[in-house]
Design a protein around this motif. Structure first.
Motif, PDB file in Angstrom:
ATOM      1  N   MET A   1      -4.382 -25.910  14.457  1.00  0.00           N
ATOM      2  CA  MET A   1      -4.298 -26.850  15.628  1.00  0.00           C
ATOM      3  C   MET A   1      -5.436 -27.624  15.842  1.00  0.00           C
ATOM      4  SD  MET A   1      -1.272 -26.202  16.572  1.00  0.00           S
ATOM      5  CE  MET A   1      -0.119 -24.998  16.316  1.00  0.00           C
ATOM      6  N   ASP A   2      -5.496 -29.121  16.029  1.00  0.00           N
ATOM      7  CA  ASP A   2      -6.409 -29.763  15.978  1.00  0.00           C
ATOM      8  C   ASP A   2      -7.159 -29.689  17.504  1.00  0.00           C
ATOM      9  OD1 ASP A   2      -5.152 -31.152  18.013  1.00  0.00           O
ATOM     10  OD2 ASP A   2      -4.707 -32.836  17.013  1.00  0.00           O
ATOM     11  N   ARG A   3      -8.257 -30.188  17.500  1.00  0.00           N
ATOM     12  CA  ARG A   3      -9.129 -30.119  18.842  1.00  0.00           C
ATOM     13  C   ARG A   3      -8.125 -29.986  20.161  1.00  0.00           C
ATOM     14  NH1 ARG A   3     -12.544 -32.777  22.269  1.00  0.00           N
ATOM     15  NH2 ARG A   3     -14.472 -31.594  22.793  1.00  0.00           N
ATOM     16  N   GLN A   4      -7.726 -31.429  20.202  1.00  0.00           N
ATOM     17  CA  GLN A   4      -6.837 -31.573  21.671  1.00  0.00           C
ATOM     18  C   GLN A   4      -5.805 -30.602  21.765  1.00  0.00           C
ATOM     19  OE1 GLN A   4      -7.734 -33.757  24.061  1.00  0.00           O
ATOM     20  NE2 GLN A   4      -6.177 -32.412  24.824  1.00  0.00           N
ATOM     21  N   ARG A   5      -5.149 -30.205  20.635  1.00  0.00           N
ATOM     22  CA  ARG A   5      -4.005 -29.354  20.673  1.00  0.00           C
ATOM     23  C   ARG A   5      -4.478 -27.957  21.057  1.00  0.00           C
ATOM     24  NH1 ARG A   5       0.361 -27.499  21.831  1.00  0.00           N
ATOM     25  NH2 ARG A   5       2.207 -26.926  20.542  1.00  0.00           N
ATOM     26  N   LYS A   6      -5.656 -27.525  20.814  1.00  0.00           N
ATOM     27  CA  LYS A   6      -6.371 -26.245  20.988  1.00  0.00           C
ATOM     28  C   LYS A   6      -6.477 -26.288  22.580  1.00  0.00           C
ATOM     29  CE  LYS A   6      -8.236 -24.784  16.655  1.00  0.00           C
ATOM     30  NZ  LYS A   6      -9.355 -24.635  16.104  1.00  0.00           N
ATOM     31  N   ALA A   7      -7.049 -27.514  23.115  1.00  0.00           N
ATOM     32  CA  ALA A   7      -7.471 -27.438  24.682  1.00  0.00           C
ATOM     33  C   ALA A   7      -6.122 -27.428  25.485  1.00  0.00           C
ATOM     34  CB  ALA A   7      -8.093 -28.688  24.825  1.00  0.00           C
ATOM     35  N   ASP A   8      -5.304 -27.961  25.003  1.00  0.00           N
ATOM     36  CA  ASP A   8      -3.788 -27.900  25.590  1.00  0.00           C
ATOM     37  C   ASP A   8      -3.050 -26.522  25.600  1.00  0.00           C
ATOM     38  OD1 ASP A   8      -3.776 -30.709  26.158  1.00  0.00           O
ATOM     39  OD2 ASP A   8      -2.636 -30.906  24.486  1.00  0.00           O
ATOM     40  N   ILE A   9      -3.525 -25.637  24.590  1.00  0.00           N
ATOM     41  CA  ILE A   9      -3.041 -24.198  24.549  1.00  0.00           C
ATOM     42  C   ILE A   9      -3.728 -23.462  25.243  1.00  0.00           C
ATOM     43  CG2 ILE A   9      -2.610 -22.503  23.005  1.00  0.00           C
ATOM     44  CD1 ILE A   9      -2.240 -24.416  20.654  1.00  0.00           C
TER      45      ILE A   9
END
Length: 247
Positions: A189-197
């Motif tokens: 996952m990219d940085r923003q996706r990790k933040a959402d998760i």
């Protein structure tokens, strides 16, 4: 005043630990130095205790841009009830789902185990075959996530039953989303996706230390889309039914 960092971790086997993972809303100035690029500042460093469990087919870098092509990040699914109802096409000629499972009629909150009160379905319907004709297995995918899983009859619910029931489908969805997340699955996952998760993880566990200690689960990859409206035929040739999920 100092802010106490909250921690999420991966289980030792098969999941690795997430250390020093603070809320995305926190200041990035409080994060420990990371070996990744300094501009823009990355999410907190992710370390894994069991690298031997990572897939050799996926890269191990925690920061990828754009997202890894093996992971499908879906666009938001529009509200199915806003569209006119169209009976689902059969997965194969002559195979149809039980009406209780067809989107948008299901309305199952996947944060909780399937029960009569949660689903408003009678025990008779839950025990009914999930398809016509009855099948020994069904392949499902939830909300565009990259995992496909098979539903089989649960002998603990109906001993001797050889076909998938409505309840088998719902139990399989619930248990699948409780699968612990592996290091390589998270690293794609990219940085923003990790933040959402991570934000979804925080909402789910709250102040429960037991759930927090279990680490990230696949349901966290859905964000706030935790309600299953039902199943539709996948727009592909892989013989899979997609579970439509909404906020």
């Amino acid at each position: 005043m100092s802010t106490k960092a909250r921690h999420a971790r991966f289980n030792d086997d098969p999941v690795a630990e997430v250390r020093s993972f603070v809320s995305p809303a926190s200041s990035t100035s409080s994060l420990a130095p990371s070996p990744g690029p300094s501009t823009p500042p990355p999410l907190p460093e992710v370390a894994f205790a069991s690298p031997s469990h990572s897939s050799p087919h996926l890269p191990s870098s925690p920061y990828l841009s754009p997202p890894h092509p093996r992971v499908y990040t879906p666009s938001p699914i529009s509200q199915a009830h806003a569209l006119p109802y169209i009976p689902p096409a059969p997965l194969t000629p002559g195979v149809y789902l039980h009406p209780a499972l067809v989107a948008p009629t299901l309305q199952y909150d996947m944060r909780y185990p399937p029960t009569q009160s949660n689903l408003r379905l009678s025990p008779a319907i839950l025990a009914t075959p999930a398809s016509n004709p009855p099948l020994p297995s069904l392949a499902l995918r939830v909300g565009g996530l990259p995992w496909v899983f098979n539903v089989s009859p649960d002998p603990t619910i109906s001993p001797g039953n050889s076909v998938v029931t409505v309840l088998d489908v719902l139990n399989a969805i619930y248990l699948h989303l409780r699968t612990a997340v592996k290091a390589d699955e998270y690293n794609t996952m990219d940085r923003q996706r990790k933040a959402d998760i991570y934000a979804a993880f925080e909402r789910r566990v709250g102040s429960d230390p037991v759930q927090r200690g279990k680490g990230l689960r696949r349901i966290d990859f859905l964000g706030s889309r935790v309600r299953a409206q039902g199943l539709i035929r996948a727009q592909s040739k892989d013989s899979v039914w997609d579970v439509v999920v909404v906020h």
